[in-house]
Design a protein around this motif. Structure first.
Motif, PDB file in Angstrom:
ATOM      1  N   ALA A 199      40.165  54.157 -15.118  1.00 17.60           N
ATOM      2  CA  ALA A 199      40.979  53.981 -13.915  1.00 17.60           C
ATOM      3  C   ALA A 199      42.202  54.887 -14.002  1.00 17.60           C
ATOM      4  O   ALA A 199      42.707  55.174 -15.094  1.00 17.60           O
ATOM      5  CB  ALA A 199      41.411  52.529 -13.765  1.00 17.60           C
ATOM      6  N   VAL A 200      42.701  55.326 -12.857  1.00 20.87           N
ATOM      7  CA  VAL A 200      43.893  56.168 -12.783  1.00 20.87           C
ATOM      8  C   VAL A 200      44.906  55.468 -11.880  1.00 20.87           C
ATOM      9  O   VAL A 200      44.585  55.108 -10.735  1.00 20.87           O
ATOM     10  CB  VAL A 200      43.566  57.568 -12.221  1.00 20.87           C
ATOM     11  N   ILE A 201      46.111  55.269 -12.396  1.00 18.44           N
ATOM     12  CA  ILE A 201      47.183  54.665 -11.603  1.00 18.44           C
ATOM     13  C   ILE A 201      48.386  55.584 -11.676  1.00 18.44           C
ATOM     14  O   ILE A 201      48.897  55.869 -12.757  1.00 18.44           O
ATOM     15  CB  ILE A 201      47.551  53.264 -12.114  1.00 18.44           C
ATOM     16  N   HIS A 202      48.819  56.046 -10.516  1.00 20.02           N
ATOM     17  CA  HIS A 202      49.940  56.994 -10.441  1.00 20.02           C
ATOM     18  C   HIS A 202      51.056  56.331  -9.640  1.00 20.02           C
ATOM     19  O   HIS A 202      50.942  56.180  -8.421  1.00 20.02           O
ATOM     20  CB  HIS A 202      49.461  58.292  -9.784  1.00 20.02           C
ATOM     21  N   GLY A 203      52.123  55.924 -10.331  1.00 20.88           N
ATOM     22  CA  GLY A 203      53.194  55.180  -9.688  1.00 20.88           C
ATOM     23  C   GLY A 203      54.069  56.034  -8.772  1.00 20.88           C
ATOM     24  O   GLY A 203      53.951  57.262  -8.736  1.00 20.88           O
ATOM     25  N   PRO A 204      54.939  55.334  -7.981  1.00 22.84           N
ATOM     26  CA  PRO A 204      55.251  53.922  -8.138  1.00 22.84           C
ATOM     27  C   PRO A 204      54.164  53.005  -7.574  1.00 22.84           C
ATOM     28  O   PRO A 204      53.768  53.151  -6.413  1.00 22.84           O
ATOM     29  CB  PRO A 204      56.566  53.760  -7.365  1.00 22.84           C
ATOM     30  N   VAL A 205      53.737  52.075  -8.429  1.00 23.99           N
ATOM     31  CA  VAL A 205      52.707  51.105  -8.078  1.00 23.99           C
ATOM     32  C   VAL A 205      53.063  49.781  -8.736  1.00 23.99           C
ATOM     33  O   VAL A 205      53.499  49.751  -9.891  1.00 23.99           O
ATOM     34  CB  VAL A 205      51.308  51.563  -8.566  1.00 23.99           C
ATOM     35  N   THR A 206      52.884  48.683  -8.006  1.00 27.87           N
ATOM     36  CA  THR A 206      53.019  47.369  -8.619  1.00 27.87           C
ATOM     37  C   THR A 206      51.749  46.576  -8.359  1.00 27.87           C
ATOM     38  O   THR A 206      51.200  46.599  -7.252  1.00 27.87           O
ATOM     39  CB  THR A 206      54.257  46.606  -8.099  1.00 27.87           C
ATOM     40  N   ILE A 207      51.281  45.898  -9.400  1.00 29.99           N
ATOM     41  CA  ILE A 207      50.071  45.081  -9.329  1.00 29.99           C
ATOM     42  C   ILE A 207      50.429  43.699  -9.852  1.00 29.99           C
ATOM     43  O   ILE A 207      51.022  43.565 -10.928  1.00 29.99           O
ATOM     44  CB  ILE A 207      48.926  45.697 -10.165  1.00 29.99           C
ATOM     45  N   GLY A 208      50.094  42.663  -9.109  1.00 33.08           N
ATOM     46  CA  GLY A 208      50.476  41.304  -9.461  1.00 33.08           C
ATOM     47  C   GLY A 208      49.675  40.719 -10.608  1.00 33.08           C
ATOM     48  O   GLY A 208      49.063  41.437 -11.402  1.00 33.08           O
ATOM     49  N   GLU A 209      49.652  39.400 -10.687  1.00 34.82           N
ATOM     50  CA  GLU A 209      49.004  38.693 -11.793  1.00 34.82           C
ATOM     51  C   GLU A 209      47.533  38.408 -11.488  1.00 34.82           C
ATOM     52  O   GLU A 209      47.134  38.262 -10.337  1.00 34.82           O
ATOM     53  CB  GLU A 209      49.736  37.382 -12.076  1.00 34.82           C
ATOM     54  N   ASP A 210      46.739  38.358 -12.576  1.00 25.96           N
ATOM     55  CA  ASP A 210      45.334  37.936 -12.507  1.00 25.96           C
ATOM     56  C   ASP A 210      44.500  38.786 -11.559  1.00 25.96           C
ATOM     57  O   ASP A 210      43.615  38.279 -10.851  1.00 25.96           O
ATOM     58  CB  ASP A 210      45.247  36.455 -12.106  1.00 25.96           C
ATOM     59  N   CYS A 211      44.775  40.078 -11.538  1.00 26.19           N
ATOM     60  CA  CYS A 211      43.985  41.017 -10.734  1.00 26.19           C
ATOM     61  C   CYS A 211      42.906  41.666 -11.593  1.00 26.19           C
ATOM     62  O   CYS A 211      43.030  41.759 -12.821  1.00 26.19           O
ATOM     63  CB  CYS A 211      44.868  42.107 -10.135  1.00 26.19           C
ATOM     64  N   THR A 212      41.875  42.165 -10.935  1.00 24.65           N
ATOM     65  CA  THR A 212      40.838  42.947 -11.606  1.00 24.65           C
ATOM     66  C   THR A 212      40.745  44.298 -10.916  1.00 24.65           C
ATOM     67  O   THR A 212      40.337  44.380  -9.744  1.00 24.65           O
ATOM     68  CB  THR A 212      39.477  42.229 -11.537  1.00 24.65           C
ATOM     69  N   ILE A 213      41.157  45.333 -11.627  1.00 22.84           N
ATOM     70  CA  ILE A 213      41.085  46.706 -11.111  1.00 22.84           C
ATOM     71  C   ILE A 213      39.921  47.370 -11.833  1.00 22.84           C
ATOM     72  O   ILE A 213      39.979  47.620 -13.040  1.00 22.84           O
ATOM     73  CB  ILE A 213      42.403  47.463 -11.358  1.00 22.84           C
ATOM     74  N   SER A 225      51.416  48.657  -3.333  1.00 26.32           N
ATOM     75  CA  SER A 225      51.692  47.370  -3.966  1.00 26.32           C
ATOM     76  C   SER A 225      50.494  46.465  -3.766  1.00 26.32           C
ATOM     77  O   SER A 225      49.917  46.396  -2.670  1.00 26.32           O
ATOM     78  CB  SER A 225      52.966  46.732  -3.400  1.00 26.32           C
ATOM     79  N   ILE A 226      50.124  45.783  -4.821  1.00 24.62           N
ATOM     80  CA  ILE A 226      48.944  44.923  -4.832  1.00 24.62           C
ATOM     81  C   ILE A 226      49.387  43.539  -5.289  1.00 24.62           C
ATOM     82  O   ILE A 226      50.055  43.407  -6.321  1.00 24.62           O
ATOM     83  CB  ILE A 226      47.863  45.495  -5.778  1.00 24.62           C
ATOM     84  N   GLY A 227      49.050  42.519  -4.544  1.00 25.39           N
ATOM     85  CA  GLY A 227      49.468  41.162  -4.858  1.00 25.39           C
ATOM     86  C   GLY A 227      48.733  40.578  -6.045  1.00 25.39           C
ATOM     87  O   GLY A 227      48.186  41.294  -6.881  1.00 25.39           O
ATOM     88  N   SER A 228      48.705  39.268  -6.130  1.00 24.82           N
ATOM     89  CA  SER A 228      48.045  38.578  -7.243  1.00 24.82           C
ATOM     90  C   SER A 228      46.612  38.179  -6.866  1.00 24.82           C
ATOM     91  O   SER A 228      46.291  38.019  -5.693  1.00 24.82           O
ATOM     92  CB  SER A 228      48.843  37.330  -7.626  1.00 24.82           C
ATOM     93  N   ARG A 229      45.774  38.064  -7.885  1.00 24.17           N
ATOM     94  CA  ARG A 229      44.374  37.633  -7.747  1.00 24.17           C
ATOM     95  C   ARG A 229      43.586  38.558  -6.822  1.00 24.17           C
ATOM     96  O   ARG A 229      42.727  38.121  -6.056  1.00 24.17           O
ATOM     97  CB  ARG A 229      44.301  36.173  -7.267  1.00 24.17           C
ATOM     98  N   VAL A 230      43.899  39.831  -6.894  1.00 26.18           N
ATOM     99  CA  VAL A 230      43.204  40.846  -6.087  1.00 26.18           C
ATOM    100  C   VAL A 230      42.111  41.485  -6.934  1.00 26.18           C
ATOM    101  O   VAL A 230      42.319  41.771  -8.122  1.00 26.18           O
ATOM    102  CB  VAL A 230      44.190  41.918  -5.583  1.00 26.18           C
ATOM    103  N   ALA A 231      40.954  41.721  -6.347  1.00 27.89           N
ATOM    104  CA  ALA A 231      39.859  42.416  -7.036  1.00 27.89           C
ATOM    105  C   ALA A 231      39.555  43.715  -6.294  1.00 27.89           C
ATOM    106  O   ALA A 231      39.280  43.694  -5.089  1.00 27.89           O
ATOM    107  CB  ALA A 231      38.618  41.542  -7.087  1.00 27.89           C
ATOM    108  N   ILE A 232      39.645  44.828  -7.017  1.00 29.95           N
ATOM    109  CA  ILE A 232      39.289  46.134  -6.458  1.00 29.95           C
ATOM    110  C   ILE A 232      38.122  46.663  -7.277  1.00 29.95           C
ATOM    111  O   ILE A 232      38.249  46.899  -8.490  1.00 29.95           O
ATOM    112  CB  ILE A 232      40.482  47.102  -6.486  1.00 29.95           C
ATOM    113  N   GLU A 233      36.980  46.834  -6.631  1.00 33.12           N
ATOM    114  CA  GLU A 233      35.763  47.174  -7.349  1.00 33.12           C
ATOM    115  C   GLU A 233      35.687  48.674  -7.647  1.00 33.12           C
ATOM    116  O   GLU A 233      36.447  49.461  -7.092  1.00 33.12           O
ATOM    117  CB  GLU A 233      34.557  46.660  -6.554  1.00 33.12           C
ATOM    118  N   PRO A 234      34.767  49.071  -8.557  1.00 37.72           N
ATOM    119  CA  PRO A 234      34.751  50.443  -9.080  1.00 37.72           C
ATOM    120  C   PRO A 234      34.659  51.535  -8.016  1.00 37.72           C
ATOM    121  O   PRO A 234      34.142  51.316  -6.917  1.00 37.72           O
ATOM    122  CB  PRO A 234      33.501  50.444  -9.971  1.00 37.72           C
ATOM    123  N   PHE A 235      35.197  52.698  -8.405  1.00 38.89           N
ATOM    124  CA  PHE A 235      35.120  53.924  -7.606  1.00 38.89           C
ATOM    125  C   PHE A 235      35.834  53.797  -6.259  1.00 38.89           C
ATOM    126  O   PHE A 235      35.458  54.452  -5.282  1.00 38.89           O
ATOM    127  CB  PHE A 235      33.658  54.350  -7.395  1.00 38.89           C
TER     128      PHE A 235
END
Length: 383
Positions: A249-263, A274-284
Motif C-alpha cells: 500500500a502507498v499512503i502519501h500525506g497529509p492523510v488521517t485514518i481512524g481506528e479499526d480500519c482495513t486498508i 481523511s478516513i474515519g473509523s471501521r472503514v474497509a478499503i479493498e485492494p487496488f
C-alpha cells in the motif's frame, strides 16, 4: 473571559450530510468541526465555555461529555435564529464574552486578536460574499452588516466571531443577530472590525473538501496501527489503533485514518484524504482528496477522487467518482461547482458505478453499472 459557542443549527445547505447530524458535528480530518473551535479557545486560556445546542442536540451533548473541558450546555428549544440562540444562554453569561459559531473553523491566533477587545467582530475577505453577512467598514469600525445580500457591496464578510459586553442583550429585539448589530450601531455603539488570521467555513457539502484539506495540514503524525513492511508512507500520516495497512500500500500525506480500519494490499491513498473509523478499503483502490466517514466499505479496483462519503456507505468493486464542473440548484438559485461526489449516509452501490459530479441522498440504492449525476433524493433507487 467567557465564550458562547452556537451549535444549535442544522446547516440546511450541507444536506444530505446534516439530515442525521448537526453541521458542528461533521467530521473534518476525523474531528468534529466544533472541536477546532473549542481547542482555539482553550489555547487562549478561555475555559469558561457555554455551548448552545438544538438540532440533533444529543449528538453534540454526547460528544462534549467526552471532552476533558468544563463545558456548560444550554438548549435552544426551537431553532429560531442566532439571536434567539444567544438569548438562550443569557442566564449563564456574567460579563464580557466571545460569541462563536460552532460550525466554522477559527484559528487560535484569530481568537487572540479579538479576546482583549470590547464590542468587536472578526472579518475576512471571501470571493462569494453573498453567502455570508457582508460588512461595510469605515475607519476600522463596522458601519453596516448586511445579511446575505444579492448584490454584495464589498468582499468583506463576518466570520460570526464577536466580542460583546452584556449590553448586547438590550439589542436582541428579533431572532437574528445582524438586527442586533444594526441596533447597536444606530444607538451609537462602535464595533471594531478586526481581520481574522485564519477562518474557514463550508457552506455547501462539497466545500468540506477544501476545509478537510486545510485541517489535515495541522495533524500530528502518528502510527498506532499495524503497517506492512512493504507499505510506503510519506509525509504527515496519522493511523489509529487497530488499523491495518496491507502489503504494498502507498499512503502519501497529509492523510488521517481512524481506528479499526482495513486498508487492503496495493491500495493508494493520496494527499488531503481523511478516513474515519471501521472503514474497509479493498485492494487496488485509489483514493485522493476525499473525506470518508465511519463504517464505509469501498470495493476493490475503485477510484475515489474529490468525494465526500457519509457514514455506512457500501460501494461495490470498480466504483468511480468523476470530478467535473456542473450547475446545481441550491436554495432557490443556481451555482456552479466542481467535485466528484457527495454521498449521504447509507448509500449502497453495485459494482461498476460511476458517480459523476453528483449529490446523492441518504439510503440511496444504485444498481449495476449506473452513471449517477445531479441531485438524487433520499431513499431513491437508481436502476
Amino acid at each position: 473571559m467567557q465564550a458562547v459557542i452556537l451549535a444549535a443549527g442544522e446547516g440546511n445547505r450541507l444536506r444530505p450530510l446534516t439530515r442525521s447530524r448537526p453541521k458542528a458535528m461533521i467530521p473534518v480530518a476525523d474531528r468534529p468541526i466544533i472541536k477546532y473551535v473549542i481547542d482555539a479557545l482553550l489555547e487562549n486560556g478561555i475555559r469558561d465555555i457555554v455551548v448552545v445546542v438544538g438540532y440533533r442536540k444529543e449528538h453534540v451533548i454526547r460528544y462534549l461529555n467526552r471532552l476533558d473541558a468544563p463545558i456548560q450546555v444550554v438548549v435552544q428549544e426551537r431553532q429560531l435564529g442566532t439571536a434567539d440562540a444567544l438569548r438562550s444562554a443569557e442566564a449563564e453569561i456574567s460579563g464580557d464574552f466571545l460569541l462563536l459559531p460552532g460550525d466554522n473553523y477559527i484559528s487560535p491566533a484569530s481568537i487572540a486578536r479579538i479576546r482583549g477587545e470590547r464590542n468587536a467582530m472578526l472579518v475576512a475577505e471571501h470571493r462569494n460574499p453573498s453567502n455570508f453577512g457582508v460588512v461595510v467598514i469605515r475607519d476600522g469600525f463596522v458601519q453596516d452588516l448586511i445579511e446575505k445580500p444579492e448584490d454584495a457591496p464589498t468582499f468583506t464578510v463576518s466570520t460570526g466571531v464577536f466580542s460583546f459586553t452584556r449590553e448586547i442583550f438590550n439589542h436582541l429585539k428579533s431572532n437574528e443577530l445582524p438586527d442586533a448589530i444594526g441596533s447597536m450601531i444606530a444607538s451609537g455603539e462602535r464595533i471594531r472590525a478586526l481581520p481574522a488570521e485564519d477562518w474557514q467555513d463550508a457552506i455547501y457539502s462539497w466545500d468540506l473538501l477544501k476545509l478537510n484539506g486545510r485541517m489535515l495540514r495541522g495533524i500530528p503524525a502518528e502510527l498506532a496501527g499495524t503497517v506492512s513492511s512493504t507499505a510506503s508512507l510519506r509525509g504527515l500520516v496519522r493511523i489509529g489503533k487497530g488499523t491495518t495497512i496491507g502489503a504494498n500500500a502507498v499512503i502519501h500525506g497529509p492523510v488521517t485514518i481512524g481506528e479499526d480500519c482495513t486498508i487492503g494490499p496495493h491500495t493508494v491513498i493520496m494527499p488531503d484524504t481523511s478516513i474515519g473509523s471501521r472503514v474497509a478499503i479493498e485492494p487496488f483502490t485509489y483514493v485522493k482528496d476525499s473525506l470518508i466517514m465511519d463504517d464505509v466499505r469501498i470495493g476493490s479496483h475503485s477510484r475515489i477522487v474529490n468525494a465526500v462519503f457519509g457514514e455506512g456507505c457500501v460501494l461495490g468493486d470498480h466504483t468511480t467518482t468523476y470530478p467535473r464542473e456542473a450547475f446545481f440548484e441550491v436554495g432557490g438559485g443556481v451555482m456552479k461547482a466542481e467535485f466528484g461526489a457527495v454521498l449521504g449516509d447509507g448509500v449502497k452501490a453495485a459494482p461498476f458505478t460511476i458517480f459523476k459530479n453528483c449529490v446523492v441522498g441518504n439510503n440511496v440504492t444504485v444498481g449495476d453499472g449506473r452513471i449517477v449525476t445531479g441531485l438524487i433524493e433520499d431513499a431513491a433507487r437508481v436502476i
